[in-house]
Design a protein around this motif. Structure first.
Motif, PDB file in Angstrom:
ATOM      1  N   SER A  34       0.839  -1.183   0.000  1.00  0.00           N
ATOM      2  CA  SER A  34       0.000   0.000   0.000  1.00  0.00           C
ATOM      3  C   SER A  34       0.885   1.248   0.000  1.00  0.00           C
ATOM      4  O   SER A  34       1.939   1.273   0.644  1.00  0.00           O
ATOM      5  N   SER A  35       0.503   2.251  -0.758  1.00  0.00           N
ATOM      6  CA  SER A  35       1.216   3.538  -0.848  1.00  0.00           C
ATOM      7  C   SER A  35       2.549   3.456  -1.580  1.00  0.00           C
ATOM      8  O   SER A  35       3.332   4.410  -1.544  1.00  0.00           O
ATOM      9  N   SER A  36       2.816   2.340  -2.253  1.00  0.00           N
ATOM     10  CA  SER A  36       4.095   2.238  -2.979  1.00  0.00           C
ATOM     11  C   SER A  36       4.061   2.933  -4.332  1.00  0.00           C
ATOM     12  O   SER A  36       5.102   3.094  -4.971  1.00  0.00           O
ATOM     13  N   CYS A 131       9.572   0.491  -2.527  1.00  0.00           N
ATOM     14  CA  CYS A 131       9.677   1.827  -1.936  1.00  0.00           C
ATOM     15  C   CYS A 131      10.237   1.661  -0.529  1.00  0.00           C
ATOM     16  O   CYS A 131       9.948   0.661   0.147  1.00  0.00           O
ATOM     17  N   LEU A 136       7.298   5.171   2.610  1.00  0.00           N
ATOM     18  CA  LEU A 136       5.948   4.613   2.740  1.00  0.00           C
ATOM     19  C   LEU A 136       5.220   5.216   3.935  1.00  0.00           C
ATOM     20  O   LEU A 136       4.038   5.582   3.849  1.00  0.00           O
ATOM     21  N   ARG A 139       4.189   8.781   3.188  1.00  0.00           N
ATOM     22  CA  ARG A 139       3.013   8.845   2.311  1.00  0.00           C
ATOM     23  C   ARG A 139       1.733   8.499   3.069  1.00  0.00           C
ATOM     24  O   ARG A 139       0.681   9.116   2.826  1.00  0.00           O
ATOM     25  N   GLU A 140       1.811   7.517   3.949  1.00  0.00           N
ATOM     26  CA  GLU A 140       0.623   7.165   4.740  1.00  0.00           C
ATOM     27  C   GLU A 140       0.156   8.352   5.573  1.00  0.00           C
ATOM     28  O   GLU A 140      -1.049   8.632   5.653  1.00  0.00           O
ATOM     29  N   ARG A 143      -1.375  11.047   3.056  1.00  0.00           N
ATOM     30  CA  ARG A 143      -2.637  10.765   2.373  1.00  0.00           C
ATOM     31  C   ARG A 143      -3.795  10.608   3.347  1.00  0.00           C
ATOM     32  O   ARG A 143      -4.918  10.976   3.044  1.00  0.00           O
ATOM     33  N   ARG A 146      -5.366   5.629   4.689  1.00  0.00           N
ATOM     34  CA  ARG A 146      -4.933   4.255   4.938  1.00  0.00           C
ATOM     35  C   ARG A 146      -4.579   4.127   6.410  1.00  0.00           C
ATOM     36  O   ARG A 146      -4.088   5.076   7.023  1.00  0.00           O
ATOM     37  N   ALA A 151       1.471  -0.372   5.403  1.00  0.00           N
ATOM     38  CA  ALA A 151       2.577  -0.671   4.494  1.00  0.00           C
ATOM     39  C   ALA A 151       3.707  -1.402   5.203  1.00  0.00           C
ATOM     40  O   ALA A 151       4.334  -2.308   4.634  1.00  0.00           O
TER      41      ALA A 151
END
Length: 210
Positions: A34-36, A131, A136, A139-140, A143, A146, A151
């Motif tokens: 996730s988030s890659s 990534c 990661l 990014r989590e 965003r 998630r 991740a």
């Protein structure tokens, strides 16, 4: 395409089931946490690849589900059925001659085993989307859609099978650069493919490919 009316398009002369099977589509299979950056790469691939491609993200299948409350006992079975349906939808699109870009999370071994049994191994381009953990996590946080730590929990599982046709790293490379890297690789992709090798290794119960 907005306003497109398929009823106005004449049926191709060779629209039999046998001709569809003869021209099975290519599957570009993006696997990463996730988030890659898989979905971003998929969107860019649609812009750079020749011919029509369909982007089939598993998130779209989860989003189709009704919003009713599901018990904690029922949820794992529901999620497994969703993934299984997703795999079969991808296989069906490719079997009908469509080229497909898939973004996937192979965080459970059965998911790969299921795909190996359903997809034509020679037609699959298996792409590892990597990534760094630090990126990661960033990014989590950014965003916000998630669960934090998702991740990280997937990080050591998704690439455990250890074999790809091609890999890219979105820690520093952009989605556009990764899409171009994949597109440039396709004409020189060697055989046996990663999916063919994994089928021999992990699914000896399946009949050998021609």
């Amino acid at each position: 395409m907005p306003g497109f009316d398929d009823a106005s398009v004449p049926e191709p002369a060779e629209s039999s089931a046998s001709s569809a099977r003869a021209r099975s589509g290519r599957i570009i299979f993006l696997n990463g946490t996730s988030s890659s950056g898989k979905s971003s790469i998929a969107k860019e691939l649609l812009q750079v690849l020749d011919g029509p491609y369909f982007h089939m993200p598993v998130d779209a299948f989860h989003a189709m589900r009704s919003r009713r409350e599901v018990s904690s006992d029922e949820l794992p079975h529901l999620l497994r059925r969703t993934w299984m349906g997703f795999h079969r939808a991808v296989a069906g699109m490719a079997a009908a001659g469509n080229n497909v870009v898939v973004d996937h999370v192979l965080s459970e071994e059965w998911r790969l085993l299921d795909c190996l049994g359903l997809l034509t191994a020679r037609d699959v381009v298996l792409v590892g989307v990597r990534c760094s953990l630090e990126e990661l996590e960033r990014r989590e946080r950014e965003r916000g859609d998630r669960p934090m730590g998702l991740a990280v929990r997937q990080f050591h599982q998704v690439h455990a099978h250890g074999l790809y046709d091609i890999e890219c790293d979105t820690t520093t490379a952009s989605a556009v650069d990764c899409a171009r890297q994949i597109s440039n690789f396709l004409p020189r992709r060697p055989v046996p493919t990663a999916f063919e090798q994994l089928t021999v290794k992990l699914r000896p119960d399946l009949p050998a490919a021609d």
